[in-house]
Design an enzyme around this catalytic site. Structure first.
Site, PDB file in Angstrom:
ATOM      1  N   CYS A  31      42.313  49.961  34.959  1.00 35.80           N
ATOM      2  CA  CYS A  31      41.621  50.307  33.702  1.00 35.80           C
ATOM      3  C   CYS A  31      40.218  50.765  34.090  1.00 35.80           C
ATOM      4  O   CYS A  31      39.250  50.030  33.927  1.00 35.80           O
ATOM      5  CB  CYS A  31      41.576  49.113  32.759  1.00 35.80           C
ATOM      6  SG  CYS A  31      43.166  48.267  32.547  1.00 35.80           S
ATOM      7  N   CYS A  80      34.702  41.098  30.276  1.00 36.33           N
ATOM      8  CA  CYS A  80      33.289  40.867  29.955  1.00 36.33           C
ATOM      9  C   CYS A  80      33.179  40.109  28.632  1.00 36.33           C
ATOM     10  O   CYS A  80      32.391  40.452  27.758  1.00 36.33           O
ATOM     11  CB  CYS A  80      32.507  42.175  29.921  1.00 36.33           C
ATOM     12  SG  CYS A  80      33.177  43.446  28.835  1.00 36.33           S
TER      13      CYS A  80
END
Length: 376
Positions: A177, A303
């Site tokens: 990704c 994140c």
């Protein structure tokens, strides 16, 4: 933007402006430039745009409910940082493919220092990231065809997945990704992989990825890059056991940006999507495990603070996947970074989570490493 061109002079005194904690400062630095060197170094003026962004109360309330339970007091200190963009620190990743010596000298004169301090590690020697103790923010360099940018701005904690991957020269690597390309760029700073396959499913982000790599990687190295615009969940089936190492920097809640969601429709969409993210993340991770060779490594990162998107994903994949084991990060790596990053005490203790606090505003960044067991 401040541009410096030098054809014959060896010393140029330049006036640079930069931002510390939301206030514009000025300095003068003597920069030595080689004959014929074309250097661009500039800093971002303080427009106040980040501070003026409005916090989305619906998202904040959602985070408060979840993270007060999962993180307790750690969430309270992290929330204080996330709600104040003026205090955010930025790492400066130097591009080894460009001539950045003068930029490095200027940054060090401004108080920047190296994030990594393990001289015996070949990865650390080549990966040069400079950080500052205060919230200094440089201007990003513009994309210019035919010219390689000298630095890339990032949250320094985002280098942890790359360090965990520990790529060596000649290895075949998949960045599942990949957009916008910062981690792929960091991989190329640490080693010379035989193949770096960068995949991104979203078309607009895929175009962003292409531009990033064009801006930092010389043409002669682009033959080692493969770029695809595919669903990462399919790659494990089409490229089974083709890679030595795989990075899954998975789509996630992205807590920093979601706090500043705009519009009720976007908020509703994001909160609805959030419930579906763990399933997507598990499918991407399983695809990565299929794509890596026996004995190879897979690093999973997000994140977000969310336990459902971090430890819970790892728990389920480990319990349902045969021939896969947890591989802890090296203790000396964690110890060397503990002065820069605050690591949370996770329950269950799967992986590592960097949480921001005042003075060390890096994160959130979750990292966990798996190893596919060698064939018996």
């Amino acid at each position: 933007m401040l541009s410096l061109k030098c054809l014959s002079k060896t010393n140029i005194s330049t006036a640079c402006s930069y931002v510390i904690n939301g206030r514009l400062r000025n300095v003068r630095d003597s920069v030595k430039l080689k004959r014929g060197l074309h250097t661009r170094f500039s800093v971002k003026e303080d427009t106040g745009s980040r501070a003026e962004r409005k916090v989305c109360e619906a998202v904040l309330q959602h985070f408060n409910t979840q993270y007060n339970e999962e993180l307790g007091e750690t969430w309270l200190s992290a929330r204080e940082v996330l709600l104040n963009p003026h205090c955010w620190q930025y790492g400066v990743l130097l591009n080894r493919f460009s001539d950045h010596l003068d930029i490095k000298a200027v940054l060090k004169s401004l108080g920047y220092y190296s994030l990594l301090s393990q001289p015996d590690s070949p990865i650390v020697r080549s990966l040069q990231c400079l950080v500052h103790r205060e919230a200094v923010r440089l201007r990003s360099q513009r994309h210019r065809p035919g010219w390689l940018k000298q630095y890339y701005l990032l949250n320094a904690a985002s280098l942890l997945p790359v360090l965990a991957l520990a790529v060596r020269d000649g290895e075949s690597v998949l960045d599942l990704c990949s957009a916008p390309g910062g981690k792929a760029l960091a991989v190329l700073q640490t080693a010379n992989p035989g193949l770096l396959h960068c995949n991104e499913v979203d078309k607009s982000r895929y175009e962003w990825l292409i531009k990033t790599l064009e801006s930092y990687v010389p043409r002669e190295l682009r033959d080692t890059l493969a770029l695809t615009n595919e669903d990462g969940r399919d790659i494990g089936g089409t490229k089974t056991e083709m890679f030595d190492k795989v990075l899954v920097d998975a789509p996630c809640s992205s807590d920093r940006s979601w706090l500043f969601s705009s519009g009720a429709q976007q908020v509703e969409l994001r909160l609805r999507e959030r419930a579906n993210l763990p399933q997507l993340q598990k499918e991407l991770l399983c695809s990565a495990l299929a794509a890596v060779r026996p004995g190879g490594l897979v690093v999973y990162s997000t994140c977000t603070f969310s336990r459902a998107e971090n430890q819970s994903v790892m728990e389920e994949v480990l319990s349902t996947s045969q021939g896969v084991e947890l591989m802890e990060l090296e203790e000396d790596l964690i110890c060397s970074l503990s002065g820069h990053f605050k690591f949370a005490h996770l329950q269950p203790p799967l992986g590592h989570l960097v949480v921001p606090e005042q003075g060390r505003t890096w994160g959130p960044m979750y990292v966990c490493r798996l190893r596919r067991k060698p064939s018996s």
